[in-house]
Design a protein around this motif. Sequence first.
Motif, short mmCIF file in Angstrom:
data_model
loop_
_atom_site.label_atom_id
_atom_site.label_comp_id
_atom_site.label_asym_id
_atom_site.label_seq_id
_atom_site.Cartn_x
_atom_site.Cartn_y
_atom_site.Cartn_z
N ASN A 1 0.80 -1.22 0.00
CA ASN A 1 0.00 0.00 0.00
C ASN A 1 0.84 1.28 0.00
O ASN A 1 0.29 2.37 0.13
CB ASN A 1 -0.95 0.00 1.21
CG ASN A 1 -0.20 0.00 2.52
OD1 ASN A 1 1.02 -0.01 2.56
ND2 ASN A 1 -0.95 0.03 3.61
N TYR A 2 2.15 1.14 -0.13
CA TYR A 2 3.00 2.32 -0.15
C TYR A 2 4.06 2.11 -1.22
O TYR A 2 4.75 1.08 -1.24
CB TYR A 2 3.66 2.52 1.23
CG TYR A 2 4.67 3.64 1.28
CD1 TYR A 2 6.02 3.36 1.44
CD2 TYR A 2 4.28 4.97 1.16
CE1 TYR A 2 6.96 4.38 1.49
CE2 TYR A 2 5.22 5.98 1.19
CZ TYR A 2 6.56 5.68 1.37
OH TYR A 2 7.48 6.70 1.41
N TYR B 1 12.90 6.07 -5.79
CA TYR B 1 14.20 6.58 -5.37
C TYR B 1 15.05 6.90 -6.60
O TYR B 1 14.99 6.20 -7.60
CB TYR B 1 14.94 5.56 -4.50
CG TYR B 1 14.26 5.28 -3.18
CD1 TYR B 1 13.26 4.33 -3.09
CD2 TYR B 1 14.60 5.99 -2.04
CE1 TYR B 1 12.60 4.08 -1.89
CE2 TYR B 1 13.95 5.75 -0.83
CZ TYR B 1 12.96 4.79 -0.77
OH TYR B 1 12.32 4.56 0.42
N LEU C 1 14.84 9.37 -1.82
CA LEU C 1 13.40 9.33 -2.05
C LEU C 1 12.97 10.60 -2.76
O LEU C 1 13.26 11.72 -2.30
CB LEU C 1 12.68 9.22 -0.70
CG LEU C 1 11.16 9.21 -0.73
CD1 LEU C 1 10.64 7.96 -1.40
CD2 LEU C 1 10.61 9.30 0.69
N ASP D 1 6.49 9.60 -3.50
CA ASP D 1 5.86 8.35 -3.08
C ASP D 1 4.35 8.48 -3.23
O ASP D 1 3.81 9.59 -3.39
CB ASP D 1 6.25 7.99 -1.65
CG ASP D 1 5.94 9.10 -0.64
OD1 ASP D 1 6.49 9.06 0.47
OD2 ASP D 1 5.17 10.04 -0.97
N ARG E 1 0.50 6.48 -1.94
CA ARG E 1 -0.16 5.46 -1.14
C ARG E 1 -1.35 4.91 -1.92
O ARG E 1 -1.84 5.53 -2.85
CB ARG E 1 -0.63 6.06 0.19
CG ARG E 1 0.54 6.56 0.98
CD ARG E 1 0.17 7.07 2.35
NE ARG E 1 1.36 7.64 2.97
CZ ARG E 1 2.32 6.91 3.51
NH1 ARG E 1 2.21 5.60 3.55
NH2 ARG E 1 3.38 7.49 4.02
N PHE F 1 14.71 3.73 -8.90
CA PHE F 1 14.18 2.49 -8.33
C PHE F 1 12.76 2.70 -7.85
O PHE F 1 12.48 3.67 -7.14
CB PHE F 1 15.02 2.04 -7.12
CG PHE F 1 16.44 1.67 -7.42
CD1 PHE F 1 17.45 2.60 -7.29
CD2 PHE F 1 16.76 0.40 -7.85
CE1 PHE F 1 18.77 2.28 -7.57
CE2 PHE F 1 18.08 0.05 -8.13
CZ PHE F 1 19.08 1.00 -7.99
N SER G 1 2.07 -3.52 4.51
CA SER G 1 1.95 -3.06 5.90
C SER G 1 1.40 -4.16 6.78
O SER G 1 0.87 -3.90 7.84
CB SER G 1 1.05 -1.84 5.97
OG SER G 1 -0.24 -2.16 5.50
N TYR H 1 7.44 -3.30 7.43
CA TYR H 1 7.33 -2.30 6.38
C TYR H 1 8.53 -2.38 5.46
O TYR H 1 9.07 -1.38 5.04
CB TYR H 1 7.22 -0.91 7.00
CG TYR H 1 5.99 -0.75 7.86
CD1 TYR H 1 6.01 -1.08 9.20
CD2 TYR H 1 4.80 -0.29 7.31
CE1 TYR H 1 4.87 -0.95 9.98
CE2 TYR H 1 3.66 -0.15 8.09
CZ TYR H 1 3.71 -0.48 9.42
OH TYR H 1 2.59 -0.35 10.19
N ILE H 2 8.93 -3.57 5.13
CA ILE H 2 10.11 -3.75 4.30
C ILE H 2 9.71 -3.71 2.85
O ILE H 2 8.91 -4.52 2.39
CB ILE H 2 10.79 -5.09 4.62
CG1 ILE H 2 11.19 -5.12 6.10
CG2 ILE H 2 12.01 -5.30 3.73
CD1 ILE H 2 11.67 -6.47 6.57
N PRO H 3 10.26 -2.78 2.07
CA PRO H 3 9.89 -2.67 0.67
C PRO H 3 10.58 -3.73 -0.19
O PRO H 3 11.66 -4.22 0.16
CB PRO H 3 10.38 -1.28 0.28
CG PRO H 3 11.53 -1.03 1.20
CD PRO H 3 11.20 -1.73 2.49
N PHE I 1 12.20 -3.85 -3.85
CA PHE I 1 12.66 -2.91 -4.87
C PHE I 1 12.62 -3.53 -6.26
O PHE I 1 12.84 -4.74 -6.43
CB PHE I 1 14.10 -2.46 -4.58
CG PHE I 1 14.22 -1.52 -3.42
CD1 PHE I 1 14.43 -1.97 -2.13
CD2 PHE I 1 14.13 -0.14 -3.62
CE1 PHE I 1 14.54 -1.10 -1.06
CE2 PHE I 1 14.24 0.74 -2.56
CZ PHE I 1 14.45 0.26 -1.29
N GLY I 2 12.37 -2.69 -7.25
CA GLY I 2 12.60 -3.08 -8.63
C GLY I 2 14.09 -3.07 -8.92
O GLY I 2 14.90 -2.63 -8.10
N ARG I 3 14.47 -3.56 -10.11
CA ARG I 3 15.88 -3.69 -10.44
C ARG I 3 16.52 -2.37 -10.88
O ARG I 3 17.72 -2.29 -11.06
CB ARG I 3 16.07 -4.74 -11.52
CG ARG I 3 15.64 -6.14 -11.10
CD ARG I 3 15.85 -7.14 -12.22
NE ARG I 3 17.28 -7.38 -12.45
CZ ARG I 3 17.96 -8.35 -11.87
NH1 ARG I 3 17.38 -9.16 -11.01
NH2 ARG I 3 19.25 -8.52 -12.14
#
Lengths: 114, 114
Positions: free
Chosen positions: A31-32, A36, A46, A49, A51, A89, A95, A100-102, A104-106
């Motif tokens: 949800n977030y 970057y 950052l 962003d 939501r 990125f 959540s 709350y660990i994202p 990431f894309g490559r």
Amino acid sequence: GENVEQHPSTLSVQEGDSAVIKCTYSDSASNYFPWYKQELGKRPQLIIDIRSNVGEKKDQRIAVTLNKTAKHFSLHITETQPEDSAVYFCAATPSSGGSYIPTFGRGTSLIVHP
Amino acid sequence: ETGVTQTPRHLVMGMTNKKSLKCEQHLGHNAMYWYKQSAKKPLELMFVYSLEERVENNSVPSRFSPECPNSSHLFLHLHTLQPEDSALYLCASSQVTGLDYGYTFGSGTRLTVV
């Protein structure tokens, strides 16, 4: 777990053109969605962003859109400038479970030619 | 200064050495992270400390050992590393309570294992 796909891996544009970077995610609990920017030899920062309760967000020349149904979100940069050249990125963050660990894309290497 | 400080910025070490990377954040965040960034690869999550407890190990080799004595400080202890461990090691912090949980990254430690 979450899986984030980011395209393209490299994007080359002329100064003044628009640039679009797209990401898809798999976990509907995400949800977030932060983006970057990492300039050469520097730390990721950052830049914007969004939501899941918002469909679009703008900040000057950059904007992010989110389609929850299709599970994809995009970064739009208008009137690109050479200083926009960097690796971008995307990330998707759940959540659930207090984590709350994202994921990431490559990354997309954006090159803006003057 | 970003609020997240990493030292040293550059480190060259032999495979038999022991060294430590340090990260300090002055943002009042309650979670800290170690990431590995290698060329042509996505950001790799190594360790997470949320509210001072380690919550994710992510199958990192035991030659990497994290330590988080308090919410502002994070260490990564290194011993008997391999050449493939050469990379940029990024520390990040975030606030995992509330609504704003984007990352603030440090500038990284460029590690070369010889």
